[in-house]
Design a protein around this motif. Structure first.
Motif, PDB file in Angstrom:
ATOM      1  N   GLU A 317       0.811  -1.221   0.000  1.00 59.27           N
ATOM      2  CA  GLU A 317       0.000   0.000   0.000  1.00 59.27           C
ATOM      3  C   GLU A 317       0.843   1.269   0.000  1.00 59.27           C
ATOM      4  O   GLU A 317       0.312   2.382   0.081  1.00 59.27           O
ATOM      5  N   ILE A 318       2.180   1.131  -0.085  1.00 62.50           N
ATOM      6  CA  ILE A 318       3.013   2.337  -0.018  1.00 62.50           C
ATOM      7  C   ILE A 318       2.715   3.281  -1.200  1.00 62.50           C
ATOM      8  O   ILE A 318       2.667   4.496  -1.005  1.00 62.50           O
ATOM      9  N   PRO A 319       2.467   2.787  -2.434  1.00 63.13           N
ATOM     10  CA  PRO A 319       2.153   3.754  -3.499  1.00 63.13           C
ATOM     11  C   PRO A 319       0.939   4.634  -3.161  1.00 63.13           C
ATOM     12  O   PRO A 319       1.005   5.862  -3.322  1.00 63.13           O
ATOM     13  N   ILE A 320      -0.107   4.050  -2.643  1.00 61.55           N
ATOM     14  CA  ILE A 320      -1.291   4.882  -2.342  1.00 61.55           C
ATOM     15  C   ILE A 320      -1.044   5.718  -1.080  1.00 61.55           C
ATOM     16  O   ILE A 320      -1.543   6.844  -0.973  1.00 61.55           O
ATOM     17  N   LEU A 321      -0.201   5.209  -0.160  1.00 64.52           N
ATOM     18  CA  LEU A 321       0.170   6.032   1.001  1.00 64.52           C
ATOM     19  C   LEU A 321       0.918   7.283   0.527  1.00 64.52           C
ATOM     20  O   LEU A 321       0.717   8.375   1.065  1.00 64.52           O
ATOM     21  N   CYS A 322       1.751   7.135  -0.495  1.00 66.27           N
ATOM     22  CA  CYS A 322       2.494   8.297  -1.027  1.00 66.27           C
ATOM     23  C   CYS A 322       1.515   9.357  -1.545  1.00 66.27           C
ATOM     24  O   CYS A 322       1.743  10.560  -1.402  1.00 66.27           O
ATOM     25  N   VAL A 323       0.426   8.904  -2.151  1.00 62.51           N
ATOM     26  CA  VAL A 323      -0.570   9.858  -2.666  1.00 62.51           C
ATOM     27  C   VAL A 323      -1.254  10.568  -1.496  1.00 62.51           C
ATOM     28  O   VAL A 323      -1.469  11.788  -1.525  1.00 62.51           O
ATOM     29  N   ILE A 334       8.942   7.954   4.788  1.00 63.58           N
ATOM     30  CA  ILE A 334       8.777   6.494   4.751  1.00 63.58           C
ATOM     31  C   ILE A 334      10.168   5.893   4.587  1.00 63.58           C
ATOM     32  O   ILE A 334      10.815   6.101   3.558  1.00 63.58           O
ATOM     33  N   ARG A 335      10.667   5.214   5.610  1.00 62.85           N
ATOM     34  CA  ARG A 335      11.992   4.565   5.541  1.00 62.85           C
ATOM     35  C   ARG A 335      11.825   3.088   5.862  1.00 62.85           C
ATOM     36  O   ARG A 335      10.762   2.657   6.286  1.00 62.85           O
ATOM     37  N   GLY A 336      12.899   2.322   5.675  1.00 64.95           N
ATOM     38  CA  GLY A 336      12.834   0.878   5.973  1.00 64.95           C
ATOM     39  C   GLY A 336      12.010   0.145   4.937  1.00 64.95           C
ATOM     40  O   GLY A 336      11.437  -0.914   5.211  1.00 64.95           O
ATOM     41  N   ALA A 337      11.954   0.710   3.730  1.00 63.77           N
ATOM     42  CA  ALA A 337      11.084   0.141   2.693  1.00 63.77           C
ATOM     43  C   ALA A 337      11.891  -0.237   1.450  1.00 63.77           C
ATOM     44  O   ALA A 337      11.396  -0.144   0.328  1.00 63.77           O
TER      45      ALA A 337
END
Ligand code: S3P
Length: 434
Positions: A317-323, A334-337
């Motif tokens: 879900e990181i792409p939508i979290l970026c939005v 956002i680190r550790g990714a």
């Protein structure tokens, strides 16, 4: 195919049910195939990734009805009943299919070759091949550690004790599947929790799987008993509409029957910490998996430093979290990714490039990114042929200055085949163009 999404004038709204969970769908087909008896499945995701797994088990002699409206029946052949496939198994875009099937096939008395599309052919497979080799499997990758995976027959596997060097549910699941064929008790330790659908479903099929803390142990040589499976809606697909409702909802929006397994809901927790109002109603347990209706109220979000412990629980879900972060006030980090660099695309590069094109200030790190919330502009972005990047940018368009075109969206059908229909039913202005 390109998508063109117009900013939402009247706001997104309604009550929607997104398709079945992709991770659970793969597992349902694989476990049903090697169970004794016939398994009825409901809620199966009929996306390309899952259909690749279906074709693979059929190519190994398993009879299954064609899925219709998520319903199908699989006639299990038992642990030892699979047959040699006549040709290489083509798993398309699906890393889950390739890694899980590598584990399943490692202990068979026949060989197989696993191949994939351009994106899958660049993804790391040593993480699964190496521990399988330690179990005595004859598993080889291409020279760069990438597909194709070639598996030769073996007389048997031995159990191992293995600590996963990286948190990966696919690798864990591959080893659990191989452990079914191993002599003795295999124990796997995870560096941090990852989705546990395989463990839950093995138990649902009557196979003991012992779990203590971050350690999972399983003894080989038992039997799986066919068991009906009801698959919830995919929280990773619901995630796009959760963020749409937060950013551009005209009223409270409902996502029905969503899987809320705590190993999958990191995004909901992160969004709540950013100020989101998301409630879980009608909580219930279906086939060993928690399910709820998500009620999402439009909310004003603020940036946060995302706790690294939540990253593996929100990895898809990181792409939508970026939005969401691009829309929030202030800075989000956002680190550790680092694992994002090994998904269907390098998702750090994909999101950094696309957000910058839409006028958002972003810093790139080896293991993540920092996003300064701001004003999203109109423009054209590339999905890097990645389904989740494509759908994330569709939601970025909702509050943009003008239309956003997202290039190369064919792969949306890997996880969300009726995305356009659901998006339109929620009030989005979205067109597909060749
Ligand atoms: C999956 C596990 C995750 C996830 C992928 C599906 C699974 O990958 O990103 O989309 O079904 O087991 P990792 O195994 O790399 O964590």
């Amino acid at each position: 195919m390109h998508f063109r999404v117009s900013p939402s004038r009247r706001g997104v709204r309604g009550s929607i049910r997104v398709p079945g969970d992709k991770s659970i769908s793969h597992r349902a087909l694989i476990l049903a195939a090697i169970a004794v008896g016939s398994t009825r499945i409901r809620g199966l995701l009929e996306g390309d990734d899952v259909l690749a797994t279906l074709r693979a088990i059929q190519a190994m002699g398993v009879t299954a009805t064609s899925p219709c409206d998520g319903k199908m029946t699989v006639e299990g052949v038992g642990l030892r009943g699979l047959k040699a496939p006549r040709e290489a198994l083509d798993l398309g875009n699906s890393g889950t299919a390739m890694r899980l099937l590598a584990g399943l096939l490692a202990g068979q008395s026949f060989g197989a070759e696993l191949v994939g599309d351009e994106s899958l052919s660049t993804r790391p497979m040593l993480r699964v091949a190496q521990p399988l080799q330690r179990m005595g499997a004859l598993v080889k990758t291409a020279s760069g550690g990438t597909p194709p995976i070639v598996i030769q027959p073996v007389a048997g596997l031995r159990a191992i004790e293995y600590r996963l060097p990286i948190a990966s549910a696919q690798v864990k699941s591959a080893l659990l599947l191989a452990a079914l064929y191993a002599k003795g008790r295999t124990c796997i330790e995870e560096p941090s929790p990852t989705r546990d659908h395989t463990e839950r479903m093995l138990e649902g099929f009557g196979y003991a799987c012992e779990r203590t803390g971050n350690r999972i142990c399983l003894s080989g040589g038992g039997k799986l008993h066919a068991s009906d499976v009801d698959i919830p809606a995919d929280v990773s697909s619901a995630a796009f509409f959760v963020v749409a409702a937060l950013l551009a909802g005209s009223e409270q929006m409902c996502m029905r029957h969503v899987g809320t397994n705590p190993t999958r809901t990191g995004l909901l927790e992160i969004l709540r910490r950013m100020g989101a109002r998301i409630e879980e109603q009608n909580r219930r347990t279906i086939c060993g998996e928690p399910v709820a209706d998500l009620m999402v109220t439009p909310s004003t979000l603020h940036g946060i430093e995302v706790p690294t412990a939540l990253v593996p629980l929100a990895i898809d879900e990181i792409p939508i979290l970026c939005v969401a972060a691009a829309h929030a006030s202030g800075r989000s980090v956002i680190r550790g990714a680092e694992e994002l660099r090994h998904k269907e695309s390098d998702r750090i590069v994909a999101m950094v490039t696309g957000l910058r094109k839409l006028g958002i200030a972003v810093e790139e790190y080896a293991d993540g990114l920092a996003i300064q919330g701001g004003h999203i502009g109109a423009g054209t972005v590339d999905s890097f042929a990645d389904h989740r990047v494509a759908m994330a940018f569709c939601m970025a368009a909702l509050t943009a200055d003008g239309p956003v075109t997202i290039r190369d969206c064919d792969n949306v059908s890997t996880s969300f085949p009726n995305f356009l229909e659901v998006a339109r039913s929620a009030g989005m202005g979205i067109d597909a163009r060749e």
